[in-house]
Motif scaffolding. Structure first.
Motif, PDB file in Angstrom:
ATOM      1  N   GLN A   8      -8.220   3.353  -4.165  1.00  0.00           N
ATOM      2  CA  GLN A   8      -7.736   3.840  -2.862  1.00  0.00           C
ATOM      3  C   GLN A   8      -6.454   4.640  -3.068  1.00  0.00           C
ATOM      4  O   GLN A   8      -5.544   4.186  -3.740  1.00  0.00           O
ATOM      5  CB  GLN A   8      -7.405   2.681  -1.938  1.00  0.00           C
ATOM      6  CG  GLN A   8      -8.510   2.088  -1.086  1.00  0.00           C
ATOM      7  CD  GLN A   8      -9.285   3.063  -0.247  1.00  0.00           C
ATOM      8  OE1 GLN A   8     -10.301   3.538  -0.658  1.00  0.00           O
ATOM      9  NE2 GLN A   8      -8.826   3.345   0.939  1.00  0.00           N
ATOM     10  N   THR A   9      -6.416   5.794  -2.475  1.00  0.00           N
ATOM     11  CA  THR A   9      -5.209   6.606  -2.559  1.00  0.00           C
ATOM     12  C   THR A   9      -4.457   6.506  -1.238  1.00  0.00           C
ATOM     13  O   THR A   9      -4.913   5.864  -0.298  1.00  0.00           O
ATOM     14  CB  THR A   9      -5.569   8.085  -2.819  1.00  0.00           C
ATOM     15  OG1 THR A   9      -6.325   8.567  -1.712  1.00  0.00           O
ATOM     16  CG2 THR A   9      -6.376   8.239  -4.094  1.00  0.00           C
ATOM     17  N   LYS A  10      -3.346   7.179  -1.163  1.00  0.00           N
ATOM     18  CA  LYS A  10      -2.584   7.203   0.081  1.00  0.00           C
ATOM     19  C   LYS A  10      -3.055   8.341   0.988  1.00  0.00           C
ATOM     20  O   LYS A  10      -2.570   8.508   2.088  1.00  0.00           O
ATOM     21  CB  LYS A  10      -1.099   7.381  -0.230  1.00  0.00           C
ATOM     22  CG  LYS A  10      -0.537   6.298  -1.114  1.00  0.00           C
ATOM     23  CD  LYS A  10       0.239   5.287  -0.309  1.00  0.00           C
ATOM     24  CE  LYS A  10       0.990   4.346  -1.200  1.00  0.00           C
ATOM     25  NZ  LYS A  10       0.297   3.103  -1.431  1.00  0.00           N
ATOM     26  N   ASP A  11      -3.989   9.151   0.487  1.00  0.00           N
ATOM     27  CA  ASP A  11      -4.462  10.304   1.234  1.00  0.00           C
ATOM     28  C   ASP A  11      -5.796   9.986   1.911  1.00  0.00           C
ATOM     29  O   ASP A  11      -6.830   9.897   1.253  1.00  0.00           O
ATOM     30  CB  ASP A  11      -4.638  11.490   0.273  1.00  0.00           C
ATOM     31  CG  ASP A  11      -5.032  12.764   0.972  1.00  0.00           C
ATOM     32  OD1 ASP A  11      -5.257  12.737   2.202  1.00  0.00           O
ATOM     33  OD2 ASP A  11      -5.126  13.803   0.291  1.00  0.00           O
ATOM     34  N   PRO A  12      -5.801   9.793   3.222  1.00  0.00           N
ATOM     35  CA  PRO A  12      -7.042   9.416   3.913  1.00  0.00           C
ATOM     36  C   PRO A  12      -8.126  10.494   3.838  1.00  0.00           C
ATOM     37  O   PRO A  12      -9.310  10.185   3.813  1.00  0.00           O
ATOM     38  CB  PRO A  12      -6.612   9.180   5.356  1.00  0.00           C
ATOM     39  CG  PRO A  12      -5.256   9.754   5.488  1.00  0.00           C
ATOM     40  CD  PRO A  12      -4.664   9.860   4.127  1.00  0.00           C
ATOM     41  N   ASP A  15      -9.778  10.055   0.462  1.00  0.00           N
ATOM     42  CA  ASP A  15     -10.596   8.837   0.500  1.00  0.00           C
ATOM     43  C   ASP A  15     -11.901   9.084   1.245  1.00  0.00           C
ATOM     44  O   ASP A  15     -12.964   8.638   0.817  1.00  0.00           O
ATOM     45  CB  ASP A  15      -9.827   7.686   1.157  1.00  0.00           C
ATOM     46  CG  ASP A  15      -8.668   7.211   0.293  1.00  0.00           C
ATOM     47  OD1 ASP A  15      -8.690   7.455  -0.929  1.00  0.00           O
ATOM     48  OD2 ASP A  15      -7.746   6.595   0.857  1.00  0.00           O
TER      49      ASP A  15
END
Length: 44
Positions: A8-12, A15
């Motif tokens: 999971q990244t911080k960029d929705p 994702d």
């Protein structure tokens, strides 16, 4: 063997893109299996 997909990244948006890629990949595999079953049915 390492998994190429990042966690999971911080960029929705990224994702969501990865989820779409997974969905498309699963759909392609499903369609391929369906075609193979239909070929066997026609031959048999």
């Amino acid at each position: 063997m390492a998994n190429d997909k990042p966690e999971q990244t911080k960029d929705p948006i990224w994702d969501q893109h990865l989820r779409w890629l997974d969905l498309i990949s699963n759909e392609c595999k499903s369609n391929q299996l369906k075609r193979e079953r239909e070929k066997r049915r026609r031959k048999g």
